[in-house]
Design a protein around this motif. Structure first.
Motif, PDB file in Angstrom:
ATOM      1  N   GLY A 225      -0.160  36.439 -44.603  1.00  0.00           N
ATOM      2  CA  GLY A 225      -0.713  36.773 -43.309  1.00  0.00           C
ATOM      3  C   GLY A 225      -0.608  35.636 -42.318  1.00  0.00           C
ATOM      4  N   SER A 226      -0.184  35.994 -41.097  1.00  0.00           N
ATOM      5  CA  SER A 226      -0.058  35.012 -40.025  1.00  0.00           C
ATOM      6  C   SER A 226      -0.701  35.485 -38.727  1.00  0.00           C
ATOM      7  CB  SER A 226       1.423  34.692 -39.784  1.00  0.00           C
ATOM      8  OG  SER A 226       2.141  35.879 -39.452  1.00  0.00           O
ATOM      9  N   ALA A 227      -1.242  36.684 -38.738  1.00  0.00           N
ATOM     10  CA  ALA A 227      -1.875  37.239 -37.541  1.00  0.00           C
ATOM     11  C   ALA A 227      -3.375  37.367 -37.803  1.00  0.00           C
ATOM     12  CB  ALA A 227      -1.263  38.586 -37.183  1.00  0.00           C
ATOM     13  N   PRO A 228      -4.198  36.426 -37.317  1.00  0.00           N
ATOM     14  CA  PRO A 228      -5.631  36.465 -37.620  1.00  0.00           C
ATOM     15  C   PRO A 228      -6.356  37.616 -36.922  1.00  0.00           C
ATOM     16  CG  PRO A 228      -5.157  34.709 -36.076  1.00  0.00           C
ATOM     17  CD  PRO A 228      -3.836  35.263 -36.501  1.00  0.00           C
ATOM     18  N   TRP A 229      -7.403  38.090 -37.537  1.00  0.00           N
ATOM     19  CA  TRP A 229      -8.242  39.129 -36.952  1.00  0.00           C
ATOM     20  C   TRP A 229      -9.696  38.864 -37.322  1.00  0.00           C
ATOM     21  CZ3 TRP A 229     -11.121  41.818 -40.475  1.00  0.00           C
ATOM     22  CH2 TRP A 229     -10.666  41.828 -41.795  1.00  0.00           C
ATOM     23  N   GLU A 230     -10.596  39.425 -36.534  1.00  0.00           N
ATOM     24  CA  GLU A 230     -12.030  39.353 -36.808  1.00  0.00           C
ATOM     25  C   GLU A 230     -12.651  40.692 -36.466  1.00  0.00           C
ATOM     26  OE1 GLU A 230     -15.121  35.911 -36.015  1.00  0.00           O
ATOM     27  OE2 GLU A 230     -15.036  37.225 -34.254  1.00  0.00           O
ATOM     28  N   MET A 231     -13.537  41.157 -37.321  1.00  0.00           N
ATOM     29  CA  MET A 231     -14.174  42.466 -37.147  1.00  0.00           C
ATOM     30  C   MET A 231     -15.663  42.313 -37.464  1.00  0.00           C
ATOM     31  SD  MET A 231     -13.102  46.032 -39.068  1.00  0.00           S
ATOM     32  CE  MET A 231     -11.492  45.311 -39.338  1.00  0.00           C
ATOM     33  N   MET A 232     -16.498  42.257 -36.433  1.00  0.00           N
ATOM     34  CA  MET A 232     -17.924  42.004 -36.626  1.00  0.00           C
ATOM     35  C   MET A 232     -18.759  43.195 -36.157  1.00  0.00           C
ATOM     36  SD  MET A 232     -18.171  39.054 -38.057  1.00  0.00           S
ATOM     37  CE  MET A 232     -19.955  38.855 -37.875  1.00  0.00           C
ATOM     38  N   CYS A 233     -19.863  43.426 -36.861  1.00  0.00           N
ATOM     39  CA  CYS A 233     -20.815  44.441 -36.423  1.00  0.00           C
ATOM     40  C   CYS A 233     -21.543  43.961 -35.161  1.00  0.00           C
ATOM     41  CB  CYS A 233     -21.848  44.712 -37.519  1.00  0.00           C
ATOM     42  SG  CYS A 233     -21.193  45.577 -38.962  1.00  0.00           S
ATOM     43  N   PRO A 234     -22.073  44.896 -34.357  1.00  0.00           N
ATOM     44  CA  PRO A 234     -22.897  44.493 -33.215  1.00  0.00           C
ATOM     45  C   PRO A 234     -24.095  43.658 -33.675  1.00  0.00           C
ATOM     46  CG  PRO A 234     -22.338  46.824 -33.089  1.00  0.00           C
ATOM     47  CD  PRO A 234     -21.919  46.356 -34.454  1.00  0.00           C
ATOM     48  N   GLU A 235     -24.715  42.974 -32.743  1.00  0.00           N
ATOM     49  CA  GLU A 235     -25.855  42.121 -33.069  1.00  0.00           C
ATOM     50  C   GLU A 235     -26.958  42.926 -33.771  1.00  0.00           C
ATOM     51  OE1 GLU A 235     -28.600  38.722 -30.854  1.00  0.00           O
ATOM     52  OE2 GLU A 235     -27.772  40.386 -29.676  1.00  0.00           O
ATOM     53  N   HIS A 236     -27.496  42.365 -34.829  1.00  0.00           N
ATOM     54  CA  HIS A 236     -28.585  42.952 -35.626  1.00  0.00           C
ATOM     55  C   HIS A 236     -28.161  44.253 -36.321  1.00  0.00           C
ATOM     56  CE1 HIS A 236     -30.830  39.829 -33.818  1.00  0.00           C
ATOM     57  NE2 HIS A 236     -30.999  40.420 -32.659  1.00  0.00           N
TER      58      HIS A 236
END
Length: 252
Positions: free
Chosen positions: A150-161
């Motif tokens: 992998g060379s293409a970073p990603w981030e997937m976060m839930c909404p706050e709380h």
């Protein structure tokens, strides 16, 4: 024949007693503001709103107030993808923490985009308020990264709380696409009978390609949240993905 003399007051009392004994169907009558079940009748239903109903936390007086949260009863969701290729990996969040989201890297589209690396962002749960109660989250540690491409970073976060409670996506021999399910945790119920429930589910934008086959939405239970990474990795892309979940409960 033996005769017994009765005084007037005794005679009246005897007649009244005999008359009351002969009458049936009085269960619904009320005397001195007491129904038939008021004293010596049937006990109030355990699920009613009668004083003290709601569990042991209310016995002997006022209901106890919850003081915190606990995670118990580890379970695992099914793995989605090829669970027969590679090495199973389990990374649990630190004690008392749950998963708030993920990050990783995608492979180049040759021939398709795959998930090459994945790790989870953990977070701490806190109970706030004095009734009604709110459950909040604070970002914590990252689990170790799994996968070597992998060379293409990603981030997937839930909404706050919000916390991770499930996932969907696409997979074949490898994990092609990942979408997480997020939800707030709600404290519901009457004092002494409160419990934690997963709230409305939403999903942030997913990551990955359109290869493989879509798999069904895979969820923790209605009182459970994700607390560990469960996947298959073998010196390359991620072969299969799943969750470990625990029940969230109130402590007193």
């Amino acid at each position: 024949m033996t005769r017994h003399a009765l005084g007037l007051s005794a005679l009246i009392s005897a007649l009244l007693l005999a008359g009351c004994t002969a009458i049936s169907g009085l269960d619904g009558l009320t005397f001195d503001d007491l129904g038939a079940g008021g004293r010596g009748g049937a006990a109030p239903d355990a699920g009613s709103d009668a004083p003290g109903a709601g569990g042991a936390a209310c016995e002997g007086g006022a209901c106890s107030a919850p003081s915190g949260l606990a995670l118990t009863d580890q379970i695992f969701t099914p793995l989605r993808g090829d669970a027969n290729t590679g090495t199973p990996v389990v990374h649990e969040c630190p004690d008392g923490e749950v998963i708030l989201g993920y990050e990783g890297s995608l492979t180049e589209p040759d021939p398709s985009i795959l998930h090459g690396q994945i790790q989870a962002r953990c977070g701490k749960l806190s109970l706030t308020g004095a009734g009604p109660y709110t459950i909040t989250t604070t970002p914590g540690e990252l689990t170790p990264s799994e996968g070597t491409l992998g060379s293409a970073p990603w981030e997937m976060m839930c909404p706050e709380h919000h916390v991770v409670v499930g996932f969907s996506g696409r997979a074949g021999s490898f994990l092609d696409r990942l979408v997480i399910d997020c939800a707030p945790l709600l404290v519901e119920g009457d004092p002494g009978a409160q419990r934690v429930r997963v709230g409305p589910v939403t999903s942030p934008e997913g990551a990955g390609g359109d290869g493989g086959t879509a798999f069904e939405d895979t969820r923790c239970g209605v009182h459970e949240v994700a607390n560990l990474v469960h996947l298959i990795a073998e010196r390359g892309p991620i072969s299969a993905f799943g969750l470990g979940c625990k029940t969230v409960s109130l402590t007193y």
